[in-house]
Design a protein around this motif. Sequence first.
Motif, PDB file in Angstrom:
ATOM      1  N   TYR A 122       0.854  -1.183   0.000  1.00  0.00           N
ATOM      2  CA  TYR A 122       0.000   0.000   0.000  1.00  0.00           C
ATOM      3  C   TYR A 122       0.891   1.235   0.000  1.00  0.00           C
ATOM      4  O   TYR A 122       1.833   1.322   0.804  1.00  0.00           O
ATOM      5  N   ALA A 123       0.639   2.154  -0.908  1.00  0.00           N
ATOM      6  CA  ALA A 123       1.450   3.358  -1.044  1.00  0.00           C
ATOM      7  C   ALA A 123       0.574   4.591  -0.959  1.00  0.00           C
ATOM      8  O   ALA A 123      -0.532   4.625  -1.500  1.00  0.00           O
ATOM      9  N   THR A 124       1.083   5.611  -0.275  1.00  0.00           N
ATOM     10  CA  THR A 124       0.344   6.860  -0.173  1.00  0.00           C
ATOM     11  C   THR A 124       1.303   8.030  -0.027  1.00  0.00           C
ATOM     12  O   THR A 124       2.308   7.928   0.694  1.00  0.00           O
ATOM     13  N   PRO A 125       1.058   9.149  -0.712  1.00  0.00           N
ATOM     14  CA  PRO A 125       1.862  10.351  -0.485  1.00  0.00           C
ATOM     15  C   PRO A 125       1.443  11.014   0.817  1.00  0.00           C
ATOM     16  O   PRO A 125       0.248  11.141   1.111  1.00  0.00           O
ATOM     17  N   LEU A 126       2.418  11.413   1.615  1.00  0.00           N
ATOM     18  CA  LEU A 126       2.155  12.154   2.834  1.00  0.00           C
ATOM     19  C   LEU A 126       2.282  13.651   2.613  1.00  0.00           C
ATOM     20  O   LEU A 126       1.817  14.444   3.433  1.00  0.00           O
TER      21      LEU A 126
ATOM     22  N   LEU B 215       7.011  13.670   0.134  1.00  0.00           N
ATOM     23  CA  LEU B 215       7.200  12.487   0.974  1.00  0.00           C
ATOM     24  C   LEU B 215       6.178  11.417   0.649  1.00  0.00           C
ATOM     25  O   LEU B 215       4.971  11.675   0.624  1.00  0.00           O
ATOM     26  N   VAL B 216       6.670  10.207   0.400  1.00  0.00           N
ATOM     27  CA  VAL B 216       5.810   9.067   0.083  1.00  0.00           C
ATOM     28  C   VAL B 216       6.157   7.912   1.012  1.00  0.00           C
ATOM     29  O   VAL B 216       7.335   7.672   1.326  1.00  0.00           O
ATOM     30  N   ALA B 217       5.148   7.190   1.467  1.00  0.00           N
ATOM     31  CA  ALA B 217       5.354   6.026   2.322  1.00  0.00           C
ATOM     32  C   ALA B 217       4.755   4.789   1.670  1.00  0.00           C
ATOM     33  O   ALA B 217       3.701   4.856   1.032  1.00  0.00           O
ATOM     34  N   VAL B 218       5.431   3.670   1.840  1.00  0.00           N
ATOM     35  CA  VAL B 218       4.968   2.385   1.319  1.00  0.00           C
ATOM     36  C   VAL B 218       5.089   1.346   2.428  1.00  0.00           C
ATOM     37  O   VAL B 218       6.122   1.249   3.081  1.00  0.00           O
ATOM     38  N   VAL B 219       4.025   0.585   2.648  1.00  0.00           N
ATOM     39  CA  VAL B 219       4.085  -0.557   3.554  1.00  0.00           C
ATOM     40  C   VAL B 219       3.734  -1.806   2.754  1.00  0.00           C
ATOM     41  O   VAL B 219       2.925  -1.743   1.824  1.00  0.00           O
ATOM     42  N   ALA B 220       4.344  -2.919   3.105  1.00  0.00           N
ATOM     43  CA  ALA B 220       4.118  -4.152   2.344  1.00  0.00           C
ATOM     44  C   ALA B 220       4.243  -5.367   3.245  1.00  0.00           C
ATOM     45  O   ALA B 220       4.999  -5.359   4.225  1.00  0.00           O
ATOM     46  N   VAL B 221       3.482  -6.388   2.919  1.00  0.00           N
ATOM     47  CA  VAL B 221       3.639  -7.702   3.542  1.00  0.00           C
ATOM     48  C   VAL B 221       3.811  -8.714   2.422  1.00  0.00           C
ATOM     49  O   VAL B 221       3.217  -8.584   1.349  1.00  0.00           O
ATOM     50  N   SER B 222       4.636  -9.707   2.667  1.00  0.00           N
ATOM     51  CA  SER B 222       4.910 -10.710   1.636  1.00  0.00           C
ATOM     52  C   SER B 222       5.267 -12.027   2.295  1.00  0.00           C
ATOM     53  O   SER B 222       5.474 -12.104   3.507  1.00  0.00           O
ATOM     54  N   ALA B 223       5.336 -13.058   1.495  1.00  0.00           N
ATOM     55  CA  ALA B 223       5.718 -14.381   1.967  1.00  0.00           C
ATOM     56  C   ALA B 223       6.453 -15.092   0.846  1.00  0.00           C
ATOM     57  O   ALA B 223       6.444 -14.647  -0.307  1.00  0.00           O
ATOM     58  N   ARG B 224       7.112 -16.183   1.190  1.00  0.00           N
ATOM     59  CA  ARG B 224       7.832 -16.939   0.166  1.00  0.00           C
ATOM     60  C   ARG B 224       7.565 -18.428   0.327  1.00  0.00           C
ATOM     61  O   ARG B 224       7.675 -18.971   1.430  1.00  0.00           O
TER      62      ARG B 224
END
Length: 285
Positions: free
Chosen positions: A174-178, A182-191
């Motif tokens: 999920y990405a959003t400009p602050l 300034l831009v922030a990105v959070v992510a979850v992943s698995a392998r």
Amino acid sequence: MHLRITARLFATAATPLACLIAIPASAQEEPAENVLDGDHLTVGVGAVYVPSYRGSDDYVVTPIPLVRGKFKGVDINPRVAGVALDFIPDDRESGIGFSLGPVATASFNRSRRIRDDVVRAAGKLDPAIEVGASAGITKYRVLHEYDALTLSADVKWDVNGAHKGMVVTPAISYATPLSPALVAVVAVSARHVDDDFARYYYSVTPEQSAASGLPVYSAKGGWDSANASMLVNYDLSGDVRDGGLSLFGIANYSRMLNDGKDTPFTAIRGDADQFIVGAGVAYTF
């Protein structure tokens, strides 16, 4: 105005962590020219503090090379020690975007910079060259006009004769400009890895046991890790859309799972909890 995000933050010990974002638009008024709307290239360099191998509790500093851009409608997206191409242009007016194209990465897990003497005695492994396909779907304007939610996955096979297996890495970001800068990105992943991969990296053969003193261990495939990541990017000119210099920072937590956690390389000599932090500078033109 729309937001275009590509952010992949997969934790890989002893491998450069490549991640970068590009935002063709943000809040506030439009600049005179948006360099990210057309052909462009972003290059950068930084450093990260990472485990010396996947599952290690010893850490090393390693460089981050960053390359991202667009050429003739093809997006060039970074991966961990690699690159992915996206051949499908987004229909941003519809609020939905798709991605599809080839991906190629290199893995240097336990092939160099092993700090643990016991693990080093078990022997270094060959680098893996993993090639496959990447696909995803992005929903624009999720919570407001300028954010984006992306669901994606890479499927790759080793073509270098190292682990000779298959790796699948699904992710949600999920990405959003602050602010315009300034831009922030959070992510979850698995392998998810197959038996060939697990045997190569997580098994302890009788020969490796004799050399290192670790117990013999037979590994099998499955989900070997889960990750949570954050990236922030700050444009030094005050607006990400006019290109130029920017600073980025990254943080990643990874938890080894199943045989990735139970292997003696992790359970006896390392730690299932893995951390990555880093920062760097990039230039867009």
